[in-house]
Motif scaffolding. Structure first.
Motif, PDB file in Angstrom:
ATOM      1  N   GLY A  49      37.889  34.094  41.615  1.00  0.00           N
ATOM      2  CA  GLY A  49      38.673  35.318  41.597  1.00  0.00           C
ATOM      3  C   GLY A  49      38.154  36.368  42.559  1.00  0.00           C
ATOM      4  N   PRO A  50      38.974  37.383  42.838  1.00  0.00           N
ATOM      5  CA  PRO A  50      38.564  38.466  43.734  1.00  0.00           C
ATOM      6  C   PRO A  50      37.439  39.296  43.142  1.00  0.00           C
ATOM      7  N   ALA A  51      36.815  40.105  43.991  1.00  0.00           N
ATOM      8  CA  ALA A  51      35.626  40.855  43.580  1.00  0.00           C
ATOM      9  C   ALA A  51      35.888  41.775  42.397  1.00  0.00           C
ATOM     10  N   ASP A  52      37.120  42.255  42.255  1.00  0.00           N
ATOM     11  CA  ASP A  52      37.403  43.192  41.161  1.00  0.00           C
ATOM     12  C   ASP A  52      38.015  42.524  39.938  1.00  0.00           C
ATOM     13  N   ALA A  53      38.099  41.194  39.944  1.00  0.00           N
ATOM     14  CA  ALA A  53      38.688  40.475  38.793  1.00  0.00           C
ATOM     15  C   ALA A  53      38.066  39.089  38.684  1.00  0.00           C
ATOM     16  N   VAL A  54      36.751  39.074  38.506  1.00  0.00           N
ATOM     17  CA  VAL A  54      36.009  37.816  38.484  1.00  0.00           C
ATOM     18  C   VAL A  54      36.211  37.093  37.151  1.00  0.00           C
ATOM     19  N   ARG A  55      36.354  35.781  37.208  1.00  0.00           N
ATOM     20  CA  ARG A  55      36.508  34.956  36.007  1.00  0.00           C
ATOM     21  C   ARG A  55      35.478  33.824  36.028  1.00  0.00           C
ATOM     22  N   ALA A 103      34.097  21.395  44.056  1.00  0.00           N
ATOM     23  CA  ALA A 103      34.644  21.831  45.340  1.00  0.00           C
ATOM     24  C   ALA A 103      35.997  22.517  45.171  1.00  0.00           C
ATOM     25  N   GLY A 104      36.091  23.695  45.737  1.00  0.00           N
ATOM     26  CA  GLY A 104      37.339  24.439  45.710  1.00  0.00           C
ATOM     27  C   GLY A 104      37.619  25.193  44.424  1.00  0.00           C
ATOM     28  N   LEU A 105      36.729  25.096  43.433  1.00  0.00           N
ATOM     29  CA  LEU A 105      36.981  25.734  42.144  1.00  0.00           C
ATOM     30  C   LEU A 105      36.361  27.119  42.015  1.00  0.00           C
ATOM     31  N   GLY A 106      35.312  27.395  42.782  1.00  0.00           N
ATOM     32  CA  GLY A 106      34.665  28.688  42.626  1.00  0.00           C
ATOM     33  C   GLY A 106      33.424  28.809  43.480  1.00  0.00           C
ATOM     34  N   ARG A 107      32.590  29.770  43.105  1.00  0.00           N
ATOM     35  CA  ARG A 107      31.364  30.065  43.838  1.00  0.00           C
ATOM     36  C   ARG A 107      30.304  30.511  42.835  1.00  0.00           C
ATOM     37  N   PHE A 108      29.046  30.443  43.239  1.00  0.00           N
ATOM     38  CA  PHE A 108      27.959  30.879  42.362  1.00  0.00           C
ATOM     39  C   PHE A 108      27.549  32.302  42.723  1.00  0.00           C
ATOM     40  N   GLU A 109      27.554  33.167  41.698  1.00  0.00           N
ATOM     41  CA  GLU A 109      27.239  34.583  41.902  1.00  0.00           C
ATOM     42  C   GLU A 109      26.186  35.036  40.899  1.00  0.00           C
ATOM     43  N   ASP A 110      25.434  36.075  41.284  1.00  0.00           N
ATOM     44  CA  ASP A 110      24.472  36.700  40.379  1.00  0.00           C
ATOM     45  C   ASP A 110      25.239  37.414  39.271  1.00  0.00           C
ATOM     46  N   LEU A 111      24.948  37.070  38.030  1.00  0.00           N
ATOM     47  CA  LEU A 111      25.667  37.659  36.902  1.00  0.00           C
ATOM     48  C   LEU A 111      25.484  39.165  36.853  1.00  0.00           C
ATOM     49  N   ARG A 112      24.351  39.664  37.325  1.00  0.00           N
ATOM     50  CA  ARG A 112      24.142  41.108  37.313  1.00  0.00           C
ATOM     51  C   ARG A 112      25.137  41.835  38.210  1.00  0.00           C
ATOM     52  N   ALA A 113      25.639  41.123  39.229  1.00  0.00           N
ATOM     53  CA  ALA A 113      26.612  41.726  40.138  1.00  0.00           C
ATOM     54  C   ALA A 113      28.038  41.595  39.627  1.00  0.00           C
ATOM     55  N   VAL A 114      28.357  40.466  39.008  1.00  0.00           N
ATOM     56  CA  VAL A 114      29.761  40.214  38.627  1.00  0.00           C
ATOM     57  C   VAL A 114      30.036  40.390  37.141  1.00  0.00           C
ATOM     58  N   GLY A 115      28.998  40.429  36.308  1.00  0.00           N
ATOM     59  CA  GLY A 115      29.209  40.550  34.867  1.00  0.00           C
ATOM     60  C   GLY A 115      30.078  41.727  34.467  1.00  0.00           C
ATOM     61  N   PRO A 116      29.873  42.929  35.046  1.00  0.00           N
ATOM     62  CA  PRO A 116      30.702  44.067  34.656  1.00  0.00           C
ATOM     63  C   PRO A 116      32.169  43.907  35.026  1.00  0.00           C
ATOM     64  N   LEU A 117      32.489  42.961  35.906  1.00  0.00           N
ATOM     65  CA  LEU A 117      33.849  42.778  36.393  1.00  0.00           C
ATOM     66  C   LEU A 117      34.585  41.670  35.655  1.00  0.00           C
ATOM     67  N   MET A 118      33.907  41.006  34.736  1.00  0.00           N
ATOM     68  CA  MET A 118      34.470  39.862  34.034  1.00  0.00           C
ATOM     69  C   MET A 118      34.999  40.265  32.667  1.00  0.00           C
TER      70      MET A 118
END
Length: 307
Positions: A49-55, A103-118
């Motif tokens: 998902g986009p940066a402002d609507a991470v799933r 492949a093609g399903l997503g990406r790995f992100e630091d939860l501290r960065a994306v947690g507030p957006l989920m």
């Protein structure tokens, strides 16, 4: 706000702890078409998902994902309610997003960065998976005798493989108190640690020591960090904080002394702030509050709203 779980709390799972020892059930659950995996890579969560609507991304079981599974529980919400959820850790992969099952399903992100957006439940999933993966990765050897420790009970226990020792090790959570200190009227204390991003101010916090109650830890940490004595210590709420393995226990406390003496080893600065200023301020590089997924932010906002 008082009824809302803190970010990373309120995971929508039945942890089904009684299933962890049932090898037959676990094997059957692993083979079930409805079972989903929550991948973790070097403490990063698999999201889309986009940066402002991470799933969070839950993927089907696939033999191409070679990892020891950690049973998290059974979904309690949504169309997949009742499905088993396992976490898998993929630390040895250099490019896990390119693995065919991912492949093609997503990406790995630091939860501290994306947690507030989920969504709250999904952030809680990821926190739970991250915490369990971190503990398993760092307890591969027995802390008593040094022999290898094997995963047991679906990743919730590690057992020393030396029969003469056979010590069972369990996931560790470090309790930490986090407290908003106020003067009983319209002022509260905020401080800055050197490693904080520019302008960020937060409430005080510290780890609970052995043989210490939570209330004693609050009073000791406040005295050590800013030289104030406190009373009327009141519990507010708690937050899992798997960065790496803490449980933040939120309190308020009323100061009985008011001259701040900052411990420079703990804090860069600390001072009293007026409620009106905190209510009306505009965040800037010079002053802003703790990150909004933190219990610190919640404690501050609740205190402002009560005035």
């Amino acid at each position: 706000m008082s009824d809302r779980p803190n970010v990373y709390a309120g995971v929508p799972l039945d942890r089904a702890a009684h299933r962890r020892k049932n090898e037959d059930w676990l094997k059957e659950a692993w083979r079930a078409p409805s079972t989903r995996l929550l991948p973790v890579w070097r403490s990063r969560s698999f999201v889309t998902g986009p940066a402002d609507a991470v799933r969070a991304v839950l993927v089907p079981v696939d033999p191409g994902l070679d990892a020891v599974p950690i049973f998290l529980g059974l979904l309690t919400e949504g169309e997949q309610a009742g499905a088993a959820i396992f976490a898998i850790d993929l630390p040895g992969e250099e490019s896990p997003e390119s693995l065919p099952p991912l492949a093609g399903l997503g990406r790995f992100e630091d939860l501290r960065a994306v947690g507030p957006l989920m969504p709250e439940g999904e952030a809680a999933f990821c926190a739970y998976a991250r915490g369990m993966a971190w503990w398993n990765a760092r307890h591969r050897f027995c802390g008593v005798c040094g022999a290898p420790a094997a995963s047991a009970e679906a990743g919730h226990v590690r057992v020393c493989t030396d029969p003469a020792c056979a010590t069972h090790h369990f996931p560790r959570t470090d309790p930490a108190v986090i407290m908003l200190v106020h003067d009983g009227a319209d002022r509260m204390v905020l401080g800055r640690q050197k490693q904080f991003p520019p302008g960020v101010h937060s409430v005080l916090a510290g780890f609970v020591e052995p043989g210490e109650s939570l209330e004693e830890a609050v009073a000791r940490e406040v005295l050590e960090e800013v030289g104030l004595t406190v009373t009327d210590v009141r519990y507010r709420s708690a937050q899992p904080w798997p960065f790496p393995s803490s449980l933040m226990l939120g309190f308020t406390a009323r100061a009985t002394s008011f001259d701040i003496a900052t411990d420079q080893d703990e804090l860069e600065s600390a001072r009293w702030f007026d409620r009106a200023y905190l209510r009306d301020h505009t965040p800037s590089d010079d002053f802003r509050l703790a990150r909004r997924d933190s219990i610190a932010h919640r404690l501050i906002r609740e205190w402002i709203a009560e005035g």
